[in-house]
Write a protein that holds these residues in place. Structure first.
Motif, mmCIF file in Angstrom:
data_model
loop_
_atom_site.group_PDB
_atom_site.id
_atom_site.type_symbol
_atom_site.label_atom_id
_atom_site.label_comp_id
_atom_site.label_asym_id
_atom_site.label_seq_id
_atom_site.Cartn_x
_atom_site.Cartn_y
_atom_site.Cartn_z
ATOM 1 N N ARG A 61 -1.529 10.556 -2.944
ATOM 2 C CA ARG A 61 -1.103 10.451 -4.330
ATOM 3 C C ARG A 61 -2.025 9.477 -5.065
ATOM 4 N NH1 ARG A 61 4.359 11.929 -5.085
ATOM 5 N NH2 ARG A 61 4.662 13.915 -3.993
ATOM 6 N N PHE A 62 -1.887 9.441 -6.353
ATOM 7 C CA PHE A 62 -2.792 8.635 -7.168
ATOM 8 C C PHE A 62 -2.774 7.163 -6.762
ATOM 9 C CE2 PHE A 62 -3.544 6.161 -11.154
ATOM 10 C CZ PHE A 62 -4.905 6.417 -11.248
ATOM 11 N N GLU A 63 -1.570 6.608 -6.539
ATOM 12 C CA GLU A 63 -1.494 5.191 -6.171
ATOM 13 C C GLU A 63 -2.269 4.893 -4.894
ATOM 14 O OE1 GLU A 63 2.806 6.397 -6.616
ATOM 15 O OE2 GLU A 63 0.941 7.496 -7.003
ATOM 16 N N SER A 64 -2.097 5.754 -3.889
ATOM 17 C CA SER A 64 -2.784 5.554 -2.613
ATOM 18 C C SER A 64 -4.289 5.734 -2.759
ATOM 19 C CB SER A 64 -2.243 6.539 -1.572
ATOM 20 O OG SER A 64 -0.855 6.372 -1.407
ATOM 21 N N TRP A 65 -4.689 6.689 -3.568
ATOM 22 C CA TRP A 65 -6.100 6.935 -3.829
ATOM 23 C C TRP A 65 -6.752 5.699 -4.429
ATOM 24 C CZ3 TRP A 65 -10.169 9.579 -2.745
ATOM 25 C CH2 TRP A 65 -11.182 9.853 -3.664
ATOM 26 N N VAL A 66 -6.095 5.096 -5.417
ATOM 27 C CA VAL A 66 -6.657 3.924 -6.093
ATOM 28 C C VAL A 66 -6.694 2.723 -5.158
ATOM 29 C CG1 VAL A 66 -6.259 2.231 -7.934
ATOM 30 C CG2 VAL A 66 -6.062 4.682 -8.416
ATOM 31 N N ARG A 67 -5.628 2.505 -4.403
ATOM 32 C CA ARG A 67 -5.619 1.351 -3.499
ATOM 33 C C ARG A 67 -6.699 1.480 -2.428
ATOM 34 N NH1 ARG A 67 0.187 1.510 -4.212
ATOM 35 N NH2 ARG A 67 0.398 2.916 -2.422
ATOM 36 N N THR A 80 -2.260 -4.723 -8.750
ATOM 37 C CA THR A 80 -2.506 -4.710 -7.312
ATOM 38 C C THR A 80 -3.871 -4.169 -6.904
ATOM 39 O OG1 THR A 80 -1.439 -2.526 -7.116
ATOM 40 C CG2 THR A 80 -0.043 -4.476 -6.821
ATOM 41 N N SER A 81 -4.575 -3.491 -7.807
ATOM 42 C CA SER A 81 -5.910 -2.995 -7.475
ATOM 43 C C SER A 81 -6.972 -3.849 -8.161
ATOM 44 C CB SER A 81 -6.067 -1.527 -7.911
ATOM 45 O OG SER A 81 -6.262 -1.436 -9.315
ATOM 46 N N LYS A 82 -8.222 -3.527 -7.921
ATOM 47 C CA LYS A 82 -9.328 -4.284 -8.516
ATOM 48 C C LYS A 82 -10.028 -3.471 -9.599
ATOM 49 C CE LYS A 82 -9.808 -7.022 -4.370
ATOM 50 N NZ LYS A 82 -10.661 -7.560 -3.289
ATOM 51 N N PHE A 83 -9.237 -2.621 -10.277
ATOM 52 C CA PHE A 83 -9.753 -1.821 -11.374
ATOM 53 C C PHE A 83 -9.085 -2.239 -12.676
ATOM 54 C CE2 PHE A 83 -10.080 1.077 -7.653
ATOM 55 C CZ PHE A 83 -11.472 1.199 -7.634
ATOM 56 N N TRP A 95 -5.594 5.641 5.277
ATOM 57 C CA TRP A 95 -5.214 5.542 3.865
ATOM 58 C C TRP A 95 -3.714 5.818 3.747
ATOM 59 C CZ3 TRP A 95 -8.862 6.416 -0.697
ATOM 60 C CH2 TRP A 95 -10.130 5.919 -0.399
ATOM 61 N N GLU A 96 -3.053 5.075 2.879
ATOM 62 C CA GLU A 96 -1.592 5.138 2.777
ATOM 63 C C GLU A 96 -1.130 6.517 2.316
ATOM 64 O OE1 GLU A 96 -0.145 2.022 0.296
ATOM 65 O OE2 GLU A 96 -1.502 0.541 1.154
ATOM 66 N N ARG A 97 -0.211 7.097 3.114
ATOM 67 C CA ARG A 97 0.361 8.385 2.728
ATOM 68 C C ARG A 97 1.850 8.370 3.078
ATOM 69 N NH1 ARG A 97 -1.917 12.158 5.896
ATOM 70 N NH2 ARG A 97 -3.016 10.649 7.151
ATOM 71 N N GLY A 98 2.316 9.341 3.850
ATOM 72 C CA GLY A 98 3.716 9.353 4.205
ATOM 73 C C GLY A 98 4.623 9.697 3.037
ATOM 74 N N ALA A 99 5.919 9.389 3.172
ATOM 75 C CA ALA A 99 6.915 9.776 2.169
ATOM 76 C C ALA A 99 6.593 9.224 0.791
ATOM 77 C CB ALA A 99 8.295 9.310 2.625
ATOM 78 N N TYR A 144 -8.938 12.096 -10.402
ATOM 79 C CA TYR A 144 -7.885 12.488 -9.460
ATOM 80 C C TYR A 144 -7.303 13.852 -9.828
ATOM 81 C CZ TYR A 144 -3.186 12.483 -7.416
ATOM 82 O OH TYR A 144 -2.027 12.829 -6.758
ATOM 83 N N ARG A 145 -6.986 14.054 -11.092
ATOM 84 C CA ARG A 145 -6.431 15.331 -11.539
ATOM 85 C C ARG A 145 -7.420 16.474 -11.299
ATOM 86 N NH1 ARG A 145 -4.084 14.732 -17.495
ATOM 87 N NH2 ARG A 145 -3.815 16.969 -17.126
#
Length: 275
Positions: free
Chosen positions: A155-161, A74-77, A143-147, A89-90
């Protein structure tokens, strides 16, 4: 650059208002060039909010395999880039934990992702987004956050997207991103009031100006003429899309929210170097 006063169809604008309008137009026409001329900061060294010595971080590893596989699709990486992003990220999360004040009982705070202050530091120091605080706040909100995204942190997924759009987004993804940043109340339109709020924050008062808001209102009308394609007094995503197609410099008309090409390339090179 054409004189914005010529776009007023004969309406007289005060000298002070014209000066503010010209400054505002230059603001968004030259934002990319100004950012490209500044040196690039190393993304692995985020700014901290105090001078407390940071504890040593042992970075590395991989995200959970399920998340990793999803982001590959889903990402371009690619895989090495995702591994480098996870290391980064860590490091950012651990730095935020070390910089935050301890609780009343002396325990370090629990931070489950990248917090807003760290996000702001990265946007400023790594991507050189020297933009208004209102724009940074809106970037954080979009940027996507929430639950599913960290309950207030990235979170990592949102950071990457988010980085995927910021650094490698196609034309449509970048348009949608900027539009969301400028749509302050998330109703699907950029209104006069929202334009006024964004541009008023971005422009400085000229010495001797009795009513700087008058100049901002004139600038709103100038920009609205460019963006409001269907002439209904507000800018929809379709209006914005058509206007930016005709004049790409209007993409960031209300404030810089994308890194320059120079800074995007420099950041991506650091991912390669970490692999």
């Amino acid at each position: 650059m054409p004189n914005p006063a010529a776009m007023t169809d004969g309406k007289q604008i005060s000298v002070a208002a014209t000066a503010i309008a010209l400054r505002g137009v230059r603001l968004f026409l030259t934002a990319g060039k100004a950012a490209a001329d500044r040196p690039v900061a190393a993304p692995s060294q985020p700014a901290t909010r105090n001078k407390r010595k940071q504890k040593q971080v042992v970075a590395g590893g991989k995200p959970p395999q399920k998340v990793f596989d999803m982001l590959l699709k889903t990402s371009k990486f690619n895989k090495p880039e995702l591994e480098a992003l996870y290391t980064m990220y860590r490091r950012l999360v651990t730095s935020a934990q070390a910089a935050a004040p301890a609780s009343a009982i002396g325990h370090p705070p629990k931070i489950d992702g990248i917090d807003q202050s760290t996000f702001r530091d990265v946007m400023h120091n790594t991507f050189d987004l020297v933009t208004e605080e209102a724009i940074l706040e809106r970037m954080w909100m979009t940027w996507e956050r929430g639950a599913a995204g960290g309950e207030g942190s990235l979170r990592f997924e949102s950071w990457v997207r988010g980085l995927s759009v910021l650094l490698r987004g196609n034309v449509e993804e970048r348009r949608l991103y900027c539009f969301k940043v400028y749509d302050l109340n998330n109703d699907g339109y950029i209104t006069r009031d929202e334009m006024f709020s964004l541009l008023r924050n971005a422009l400085l008062k000229q010495p001797g100006d009795e009513d700087p808001d008058e100049g901002v209102r004139d600038l709103v009308e100038l920009v609205l003429r460019k963006l409001d394609v269907d002439k209904d007094g507000r800018v929809s995503i379709d209006d914005y899309r058509q206007a930016v197609d005709q004049e790409p410099l209007l993409l960031e008309a209300f404030g810089q929210c994308l890194p320059s090409k120079r800074h995007a390339i420099a950041f991506l090179k650091t991912l390669v170097n970490k692999t």
